[in-house]
Design a protein around this motif. Structure first.
Motif, short mmCIF file in Angstrom:
data_model
loop_
_atom_site.label_atom_id
_atom_site.label_comp_id
_atom_site.label_asym_id
_atom_site.label_seq_id
_atom_site.Cartn_x
_atom_site.Cartn_y
_atom_site.Cartn_z
N THR A 226 4.29 -12.26 13.11
CA THR A 226 3.78 -13.59 12.85
C THR A 226 4.07 -13.99 11.41
OG1 THR A 226 1.99 -13.22 14.43
CG2 THR A 226 1.73 -15.05 12.92
N LYS A 332 -5.36 -13.46 15.38
CA LYS A 332 -3.98 -13.79 15.68
C LYS A 332 -3.90 -14.59 16.97
CE LYS A 332 0.54 -11.71 16.59
NZ LYS A 332 1.28 -10.44 16.76
N THR A 333 -3.20 -15.71 16.92
CA THR A 333 -2.93 -16.51 18.11
C THR A 333 -1.43 -16.63 18.26
OG1 THR A 333 -3.11 -18.54 16.81
CG2 THR A 333 -5.09 -17.80 17.95
N LYS A 334 -0.97 -17.40 19.22
CA LYS A 334 0.46 -17.51 19.48
C LYS A 334 1.17 -18.16 18.29
CE LYS A 334 3.77 -19.02 22.95
NZ LYS A 334 3.95 -19.73 24.24
N GLY A 335 1.99 -17.37 17.59
CA GLY A 335 2.77 -17.89 16.48
C GLY A 335 1.99 -18.14 15.21
#
Length: 595
Positions: A226, A332-335
């Motif tokens: 990321t 943490k999430t998508k991207g």
């Protein structure tokens, strides 16, 4: 946090442009110096387990291509391979299926990189052996056949073809991705790539550190790929800043990322909290100290906790009593990733809080060998016992902050535990129920102790005068009498605790008269000396008086004013649960022999 990560990078000796990283390798292709395949084997020789971390070459996070700076490996157009490590479809010239030609993008980039290394290092037998192997256009299926996979062959082959596992080369007994000459070549390759990028980057001032130099346009990856910082808006473009909405020196951005990645890879400096990750470190002017909170909080060995409670904590509290201690909780999430919490305190304060935390958990242990309740176990006991039911991430965070920073536990955790206790007892107890009961009692005790409302221990269990606590004791004792009465008939699933816990812990006056009436029948069924001891108590071999039903009821009568309480508040229900647990765990020692 920005400044502290820069400080941690300096203390750890990180430059920000390290050319290697820790990466899992699942399979090794053994080659001769002439490039002939000899074997194909997993890196871990344990049935069902593959994958071991190695120090591998790491790609630089930016490149100059087609007249502009690009972030590396975000899509097919700006993709660059890692050196000598990757999935089958990126390494083998004809792909995993043996049909796609080398001209296919990712394989072509891999071939170009290996060819360049072979030209620059003509005397390195490892890279020359790998080049000879790839020039022969090997078929992956034939290489895979060198491994005796047995009945699992189809499943393993499918995983490899899907690109879920990495392979690396070992030439003449040396793993290529760790060979020093190749790593040195890769370092120079990365430095040249960085120099080209830096020539094209803007120069300016770092908004956060008052430094001047080359500004970052794309940021290095953290937390497994990321970007450390990313923008999807350009709100200040009209002011001439372009995409630099928060100008940051490239050197500082890379140092911060390296420090964060180093902490996330160190098992002593991070801890997974459900869907979040806690990263913590302590620093002073001479060195960076990893406190080791993760291993201690989630430790499986009770002796580690006993050692911690009985001795100075690794000397840290003596050597660094005023050292600053930092903790960041990351989501943490998508991207993207975000910093959800940031803490800063002294190591001595963190040690004091953890001693208190483990002392409370230790007081709920049934014996000296019991495993202290982990944060993950405490979190899971607040939700329904189901594979699909998972605690929300904030539950882990709240427990973590209570353990390290002395935060009070919120009332919603306390309420959730009480509800789950009543529901699960009504549904019946399985073989793992006692462990969950202990975890729930530990969490209830933590709530009381951390909110300065506690004082319940096994040592003062018999001297408690609270009516709710005594109601909990009474239910556990009635439950024991019921179970003893049904031992000879194959047991029972409808004991007072299973049948009436919810009512007994909320409206004692409605249910206890009925339970006490049934106790008379159950005592008659038990009969003999055991029934007499259960009802009237007795004197143990040690001379210690052991309380029975009569003594507990007498204490309750005095505490409650001659009648059962009509209702119990939420906090009283918590005291009820602790009294129930301690009475349930109480040992009944052998009676003193009399004439």
């Amino acid at each position: 946090m920005y400044a502290e990560l820069l400080n941690a990078a300096s203390l750890l000796g990180l430059t920000g442009i390290e050319h290697y990283r820790s990466r899992p390798i699942h399979w090794i292709i053994d080659l001769s110096a002439q490039g002939k395949p000899l074997a194909f084997s997993p890196t871990v020789a344990v049935e069902g387990k593959r994958g071991k971390k190695f120090r591998c070459a790491k790609n630089y996070h930016m490149q100059f291509k087609d007249g502009k700076i690009q972030s590396v490996c975000t899509n097919q157009n700006n993709w660059l391979p890692d050196f000598l490590v990757g999935p089958v479809d990126e390494v083998f010239p004809r792909g995993a299926d043996g049909k796609t030609p080398i001209r296919f993008g990712k394989r072509q980039e891999t071939w170009r990189l290996i060819s360049k290394a072979a030209r620059d290092l003509p005397n390195n037998e490892i890279i020359q052996g790998i080049k000879r192997f790839l020039v022969s256009r090997p078929d992956f299926q034939s290489v895979f056949s060198l491994y005796d996979a047995g009945e699992n062959a189809d499943g393993i082959l499918k995983i490899l073809k899907e690109g879920r596992e990495n392979i690396a080369f070992r030439v003449a007994g040396t793993i290529a991705s760790s060979e020093q000459e190749l790593l040195d070549w890769w370092r120079m390759h990365i430095l040249r790539q960085r120099e080209i990028v830096c020539e094209k980057l803007p120069v300016g001032d770092d908004l956060l550190s008052d430094s001047h130099g080359v500004l970052a346009e794309f940021f290095p990856p953290v937390l497994g790929g990321t970007p450390m910082i990313s923008y999807n808006k350009v709100p200040y473009q009209s002011f001439g800043l372009g995409s630099q909405t928060t100008p940051m020196l490239l050197e500082n951005a890379e140092k911060c990322a390296e420090a964060l990645n180093a902490l996330c890879e160190d098992p002593d400096s991070n801890l997974w909290l459900g869907g979040m990750q806690a990263v913590f470190w302590a620093a002073n002017d001479q060195k960076c100290v990893a406190p080791g909170f993760g291993g201690l909080i989630e430790v499986a060995d009770p002796m580690a906790v006993r050692d911690f409670l009985g001795s100075p904590w690794g000397g840290i509290s003596k050597a660094l009593p005023n050292a600053r201690f930092h903790a960041a909780i990351l989501k943490k999430t998508k991207g993207r990733f975000s910093v959800r919490h940031w803490h800063e305190t002294a190591l001595s304060a963190a040690e004091s809080n953890m001693r208190r935390w483990f002392s409370i958990l230790d007081s709920v242990s049934e014996n000296s060998s019991s495993t202290p309740c982990k944060i993950s176990v405490l979190a899971k006991c607040t939700v329904q016992k189901s594979k699909k039911s998972k605690p929300v991430p904030r539950t882990y965070t709240e427990l973590f902050e209570a353990a390290l920073f002395g935060r009070r536990l919120p009332s919603h955790l306390f309420s959730a535990v009480l509800q789950r206790q009543a529901i699960e007892l009504a549904k019946g107890c399985d073989k793992e129920f006692e462990e969950r009961l202990r975890a729930r009692t530990a969490l209830i005790k933590l709530y009381f102790e951390l909110n300065d409302k506690g004082g319940f221990t096994m040592e003062n269990h018999k001297s408690q005068k609270d009516s709710a606590y005594l109601c909990g004791r009474l239910l556990a004792l009635l439950d024991k009498i019921h179970i003893d009465a049904h031992k000879g008939s194959g047991g029972t699933n409808s004991s007072p605790a299973n049948r009436a816990y919810a009512a007994a812990s909320t409206t004692p006056a409605l249910i206890f008269p009925q339970l006490c009436k049934l106790a008379r029948y159950h005592l008659n069924k038990v009969g003999g000396g055991l029934a007499n001891r259960l009802e009237h108590g007795y004197e143990a071999e040690t001379g210690e008086p052991v309380e029975g039903l009569k003594q507990v009821v007498a204490q309750l009568q005095e505490a409650a004013g001659g009648t059962f309480p009509r209702t119990l508040s939420l906090e009283q229900q918590g005291r009820f649960a602790i009294g129930f647990y301690y009475e349930r765990c109480r040992r009944w020692p052998p009676a003193k022999k009399k004439n």
